[in-house]
Design an enzyme around this catalytic site. Structure first.
Site, mmCIF file in Angstrom:
data_model
loop_
_atom_site.group_PDB
_atom_site.id
_atom_site.type_symbol
_atom_site.label_atom_id
_atom_site.label_comp_id
_atom_site.label_asym_id
_atom_site.label_seq_id
_atom_site.Cartn_x
_atom_site.Cartn_y
_atom_site.Cartn_z
ATOM 1 N N LYS A 193 -15.837 6.184 -9.093
ATOM 2 C CA LYS A 193 -14.573 5.640 -8.576
ATOM 3 C C LYS A 193 -14.945 4.406 -7.770
ATOM 4 O O LYS A 193 -15.584 4.513 -6.720
ATOM 5 C CB LYS A 193 -13.883 6.685 -7.690
ATOM 6 C CG LYS A 193 -12.617 6.194 -7.005
ATOM 7 C CD LYS A 193 -12.001 7.317 -6.177
ATOM 8 C CE LYS A 193 -10.832 6.836 -5.329
ATOM 9 N NZ LYS A 193 -10.317 7.897 -4.458
ATOM 10 N N TRP A 194 -14.558 3.237 -8.243
ATOM 11 C CA TRP A 194 -14.994 1.950 -7.676
ATOM 12 C C TRP A 194 -13.850 1.392 -6.842
ATOM 13 O O TRP A 194 -12.850 0.948 -7.384
ATOM 14 C CB TRP A 194 -15.349 1.002 -8.821
ATOM 15 C CG TRP A 194 -15.924 -0.316 -8.439
ATOM 16 C CD1 TRP A 194 -15.348 -1.283 -7.694
ATOM 17 C CD2 TRP A 194 -17.212 -0.826 -8.830
ATOM 18 N NE1 TRP A 194 -16.179 -2.374 -7.588
ATOM 19 C CE2 TRP A 194 -17.325 -2.117 -8.283
ATOM 20 C CE3 TRP A 194 -18.266 -0.324 -9.597
ATOM 21 C CZ2 TRP A 194 -18.466 -2.916 -8.478
ATOM 22 C CZ3 TRP A 194 -19.385 -1.124 -9.787
ATOM 23 C CH2 TRP A 194 -19.482 -2.396 -9.228
ATOM 24 N N ASP A 195 -14.039 1.399 -5.530
ATOM 25 C CA ASP A 195 -12.949 1.054 -4.614
ATOM 26 C C ASP A 195 -13.100 -0.364 -4.069
ATOM 27 O O ASP A 195 -14.177 -0.977 -4.157
ATOM 28 C CB ASP A 195 -12.937 2.071 -3.461
ATOM 29 C CG ASP A 195 -11.538 2.348 -2.930
ATOM 30 O OD1 ASP A 195 -10.664 1.492 -3.073
ATOM 31 O OD2 ASP A 195 -11.336 3.438 -2.352
ATOM 32 N N ASP A 223 -15.820 11.951 -2.970
ATOM 33 C CA ASP A 223 -15.237 10.678 -2.532
ATOM 34 C C ASP A 223 -16.092 10.082 -1.416
ATOM 35 O O ASP A 223 -17.300 10.328 -1.317
ATOM 36 C CB ASP A 223 -13.769 10.896 -2.125
ATOM 37 C CG ASP A 223 -12.916 9.642 -2.290
ATOM 38 O OD1 ASP A 223 -12.905 8.808 -1.361
ATOM 39 O OD2 ASP A 223 -12.276 9.483 -3.350
ATOM 40 N N ASN A 246 -11.342 -2.057 -0.538
ATOM 41 C CA ASN A 246 -10.376 -1.679 0.486
ATOM 42 C C ASN A 246 -9.975 -2.755 1.481
ATOM 43 O O ASN A 246 -9.509 -2.431 2.578
ATOM 44 C CB ASN A 246 -10.893 -0.456 1.243
ATOM 45 C CG ASN A 246 -10.523 0.823 0.512
ATOM 46 O OD1 ASN A 246 -9.396 0.969 0.063
ATOM 47 N ND2 ASN A 246 -11.467 1.726 0.354
ATOM 48 N N ASP A 292 -2.385 5.468 -3.319
ATOM 49 C CA ASP A 292 -2.778 6.470 -2.327
ATOM 50 C C ASP A 292 -1.605 7.378 -1.974
ATOM 51 O O ASP A 292 -1.773 8.360 -1.250
ATOM 52 C CB ASP A 292 -3.303 5.789 -1.059
ATOM 53 C CG ASP A 292 -4.775 5.402 -1.183
ATOM 54 O OD1 ASP A 292 -5.440 5.883 -2.117
ATOM 55 O OD2 ASP A 292 -5.254 4.616 -0.341
ATOM 56 N N CYS A 342 -10.105 1.375 -8.283
ATOM 57 C CA CYS A 342 -9.266 1.759 -7.149
ATOM 58 C C CYS A 342 -9.305 0.611 -6.162
ATOM 59 O O CYS A 342 -10.323 -0.065 -6.021
ATOM 60 C CB CYS A 342 -9.841 3.028 -6.512
ATOM 61 S SG CYS A 342 -9.025 3.540 -4.991
ATOM 62 N N ARG A 375 -10.358 -2.546 8.282
ATOM 63 C CA ARG A 375 -11.025 -1.243 8.139
ATOM 64 C C ARG A 375 -12.506 -1.364 8.506
ATOM 65 O O ARG A 375 -13.365 -0.805 7.841
ATOM 66 C CB ARG A 375 -10.872 -0.726 6.704
ATOM 67 C CG ARG A 375 -10.729 0.777 6.629
ATOM 68 C CD ARG A 375 -10.856 1.301 5.207
ATOM 69 N NE ARG A 375 -10.557 2.715 5.180
ATOM 70 C CZ ARG A 375 -11.006 3.555 4.258
ATOM 71 N NH1 ARG A 375 -11.784 3.136 3.295
ATOM 72 N NH2 ARG A 375 -10.693 4.819 4.298
ATOM 73 N N TRP A 395 0.840 -1.189 0.000
ATOM 74 C CA TRP A 395 0.000 0.000 0.000
ATOM 75 C C TRP A 395 0.891 1.260 0.000
ATOM 76 O O TRP A 395 1.885 1.313 0.737
ATOM 77 C CB TRP A 395 -0.933 -0.011 1.225
ATOM 78 C CG TRP A 395 -1.732 1.239 1.312
ATOM 79 C CD1 TRP A 395 -2.854 1.554 0.609
ATOM 80 C CD2 TRP A 395 -1.439 2.373 2.130
ATOM 81 N NE1 TRP A 395 -3.276 2.814 0.917
ATOM 82 C CE2 TRP A 395 -2.438 3.343 1.852
ATOM 83 C CE3 TRP A 395 -0.438 2.675 3.048
ATOM 84 C CZ2 TRP A 395 -2.456 4.590 2.480
ATOM 85 C CZ3 TRP A 395 -0.462 3.915 3.670
ATOM 86 C CH2 TRP A 395 -1.472 4.856 3.377
HETATM 87 C C1 GLA Z 1 -9.228 4.276 -0.442
HETATM 88 C C2 GLA Z 1 -8.854 5.067 -1.685
HETATM 89 C C3 GLA Z 1 -8.785 6.528 -1.357
HETATM 90 C C4 GLA Z 1 -10.110 6.983 -0.784
HETATM 91 C C5 GLA Z 1 -10.485 6.150 0.420
HETATM 92 C C6 GLA Z 1 -11.887 6.465 0.890
HETATM 93 O O1 GLA Z 1 -8.201 4.269 0.484
HETATM 94 O O2 GLA Z 1 -7.667 4.605 -2.246
HETATM 95 O O3 GLA Z 1 -8.461 7.275 -2.499
HETATM 96 O O4 GLA Z 1 -11.100 6.881 -1.775
HETATM 97 O O5 GLA Z 1 -10.432 4.766 0.129
HETATM 98 O O6 GLA Z 1 -12.265 5.738 1.989
#
Ligand code: GLA
Length: 698
Positions: A451-453, A341, A455, A521, A499, A418, A175
């Site tokens: 923006k499709w994340d 975001d 995490n 990030d 993402c 998280r 990361w």
């Molecule tokens: C991830 C993304 C960031 C942001 C956060 C939001 O870490 O990489 O750019 O969008 O989530 O929680």
């Protein structure tokens, strides 16, 4: 181009400068003949006639020579295919048919073993040296026949020519430190990279490159392979006892079970693409980029807009009024896409709650997203939002209603990262829920960008009650692809960004259905140069999102850098701004407006041009150059000047030595051959300096 050669059992695929050849030998053994410079049909025939390798005690005559080594029989290499039927493991294949489709550049070779059919697919289009390979395995037995389990089914095995020594290049990371390029000699045995995390991972991009004779950035032979898959994966590079090298790769990390096929079922592997280039690492990258722009990335001929995203500025503390204020400032700087975001939905006021509930937070957006989207449009920008659909917080309405919808093992801890769990996307009801939520969301407001994340990694990938729970590893990815494809078809004007906490899901599979990716990030402009250098080995600037954020850097290291340095660093990809604009002074916003305007001018050259990495980001001076038609753009960065020495002039590439080039800023005229052999002075000095130089052929 595909040619069937000689006795009809040799095939030759050719691109503009390379060829790939294979031959079906006695006993239905499919042998690799050639991968490298272009061959004629007569060359391929001659290769097919060469005697087999001499017998060596304790060694297999097949190892290192087969196109697709399977488990079973006289083989000791890592099998690309491992099958379990009732009581038997391994396969013995009989050749069935070969079909070619010259227009598509495709060759299909089908083999049979009892009820199982295995098809090896090859594709080499006329405009590229990239060879794409994948396999299909089908259960053709009658209804009621026992199922067949594919423990492992790699997309392809690539074979390199015999050379004295090989060097392996890979992109490793974690990361905030993705895609860092390393090169090391390949010793005997296996080098295995991959992900057992359920997503592509920050740790390795699914790519390797090999060179045997000290290739440089611009000279020498380079072989590269890249996998088009966004789940767990594995690439193994094997140097065999006699020095031969094979690379095998596909979906899944371990050999513990990929899919179970009932009669009528088929498994289609992801594509494992590969490329030979004699233009060094730079030539290989340009060929990869051109292929992705032409055949992988949707709508790649259109350049991407400059975006603003407030994540680093606001994190979860967002409100409609604050976003309006930021949007006004962003529009004033010439930004073209405004993205809200995390924090706009459910009870998402921190990372502890809300994932899964994809409706606007009633306190923050009491009238939904439409009023803000309308205002953003009125300001002349497009409007985007952040989502993380594959996840759920235990503190969410979705989880309270459906605690069984997450991946979990019966009676075991549901591991949180998280504060979130992974939805089991292999379930049809979960897929349908997400489709309804996202389709409804995209219909509820004029949204142009998502923006499709993603995490967190998979940990407890269980599916209580399902007869074959391990299928969720691959089916999750297919469901993700299906959802993206369906949303794109229903909302053709919406662009998607992949993402995963930065660059945790960057691969050719996701790039076939997204418009760009969030590279990292880590938005520190100096660290980014190394990340971008690695990223560019495989992927083009057209998909590499890069933001200018605040100084001192708030997220990672407190580094202080000028707006100039931050902008020129981010201008090497798809430019974005992610700083707290409410704290930028009028002068800073004026300066930023100038950089954004300059970027828009050079954008077609950067995003769609040919990339030359002039100097790597090690040491003092680094630079990249983009060439498109008559235009050349150079971006150069000086980390630190020492002893008062001026940085070396940059020797340009990809330009015409006989032409004259005018600098669009100073009007100075440069002769092409002088630029190539003696270089272009940059005028950089001091610490963290940067420049943009635009040249046009006169
Ligand atoms: C991830 C993304 C960031 C942001 C956060 C939001 O870490 O990489 O750019 O969008 O989530 O929680």
């Amino acid at each position: 181009m595909i040619e069937t050669v000689g006795d009809g059992r040799t095939w030759l695929l050719s691109g503009p400068s390379s060829s790939y050849a294979l031959h079906l030998a006695d006993g239905d053994t499919l042998l690799h003949l050639h991968w490298g410079p272009r061959l004629t049909a007569a060359d391929a025939e001659a290769l097919a006639d060469r005697p087999p390798a001499p017998y060596r005690p304790f060694e297999s005559p097949l190892d290192g020579h087969e196109e697709y080594p399977v488990e079973g029989g006289p083989r000791f290499v890592r099998p690309a295919l491992s099958v379990r039927t009732v009581g038997v493991r391994g396969t013995e294949w009989r050749f069935d048919t070969a079909t070619t489709d010259a227009d598509a550049g495709e060759l299909r070779l089908r083999f049979l073993d009892g009820p199982l059919a295995l098809t090896l697919h090859y594709r080499m289009r006329d405009d590229t040296d990239v060879v794409e390979r994948w396999i299909t395995a089908e259960h053709r037995g009658p209804e009621g026949a026992p199922p067949v389990e594919l423990l492992r089914a790699d997309a392809a095995t690539w074979t390199l020519p015999l050379r004295d020594a090989w060097r392996l290049s890979q992109l490793h990371g974690r990361w905030a430190a993705e895609t860092r390029l390393v090169r090391a000699p390949l010793t005997y045995g296996e080098k295995v990279i991959g992900s057992r995390r359920g997503h592509t991972g920050h740790q390795h991009l699914p790519w390797v490159a090999l060179d045997a004779e000290g290739a440089t950035e611009e000279y020498g032979e380079v072989y590269g392979c890249a996998l088009a898959w966004s789940g767990s994966w594995r690439i193994s590079v094997h140097r065999l006892p006699d020095g031969l090298v094979q690379i095998t790769g596909g979906a899944g990390h371990d050999d513990s079970g990929l899919v179970r096929l009932a009669p009528g079922d088929a498994y289609v592997s992801p594509v494992f693409a590969a490329l030979w280039s004699d233009g060094g690492f730079g030539g290989a990258s340009r060929a990869w980029h051109a292929w992705q722009l032409a055949h992988v990335i949707p709508g790649a001929a259109d350049t991407r807009p400059v975006l603003y995203n407030s994540w680093e500025a606001t994190e979860f503390a967002i409100s409609e009024e604050q976003q309006r204020e930021l949007a006004r400032r962003a529009a004033g700087m010439g930004i073209e896409l405004f993205v809200v975001d995390d924090g706009w939905f459910g009870r998402r006021t921190s990372d502890r709650a809300g994932l899964g509930d994809w409706t606007p937070n009633p306190d923050r957006f009491p009238r939904g997203l439409k009023p803000l989207a309308d205002e953003v449009h009125a300001l002349g920008m497009r409007f985007g939002i952040w989502v993380e659909p594959e996840m759920v917080n235990p503190d969410s309405d979705l989880y309270r209603a459906h605690p069984d919808w997450v991946q979990h093992q019966p009676g075991r801890t549901r591991t949180e990262f998280r504060h979130q769990l992974v939805l089991n996307l292999a379930r049809a009801d979960v897929q349908e829920y997400l489709w309804e939520q996202l389709d409804g969301l995209l219909s509820s407001a004029p949204i142009d960008y998502v923006k499709w994340d993603f995490n967190r990694c998979f940990t407890d990938a269980g599916w209580p009650g399902d007869p074959y729970p391990q299928r969720l590893w691959t089916e999750h990815v297919h469901a993700l692809y299906g959802l993206l494809d369906r949303l794109r078809a229903a909302h053709p004007g919406v662009a998607f960004e992949s993402c995963s906490g930065g660059g945790g899901r960057v691969d050719l599979g996701i790039l076939a259905r997204t418009d760009q990716v969030w590279t990292s990030d880590n938005t520190d402009p100096l660290d980014r140069l190394a990340i971008q250098h690695g990223f560019s080995q495989l992927h083009p600037a057209r998909v590499m999102a890069a933001w200018v954020t605040d100084s001192p850097n708030t997220q990672l290291n407190g580094r202080i850098s000028s707006l100039r340095f931050r902008f020129v660093s981010a201008m090497a990809g798809v430019l974005g701004v992610g700083g707290d604009l409410t704290r930028w002074t009028d002068e800073e916003r004026d300066e930023a407006r100038g950089w954004v305007a300059l970027y828009k001018e050079i954008r077609p050259v950067v995003q769609l041009g040919e990339l030359y990495r002039l100097r790597p980001p090690e040491g003092g001076l680094s630079a990249v150059q983009y060439v498109r038609g008559d235009d050349t753009v150079v971006l150069a960065w000086l980390q630190a000047q020492h002893h008062g020495e001026p940085p070396a002039p940059l020797r340009l590439r990809g330009i015409d030595p006989a032409a004259v080039y005018a600098c669009r800023d100073t009007g100075a005229r440069h002769r092409g051959s002088v630029l190539i052999h003696h270089g272009l002075p940059t005028g950089l000095r001091g610490d963290l300096d940067a420049t943009v130089i635009r040249l046009r052929r006169c």
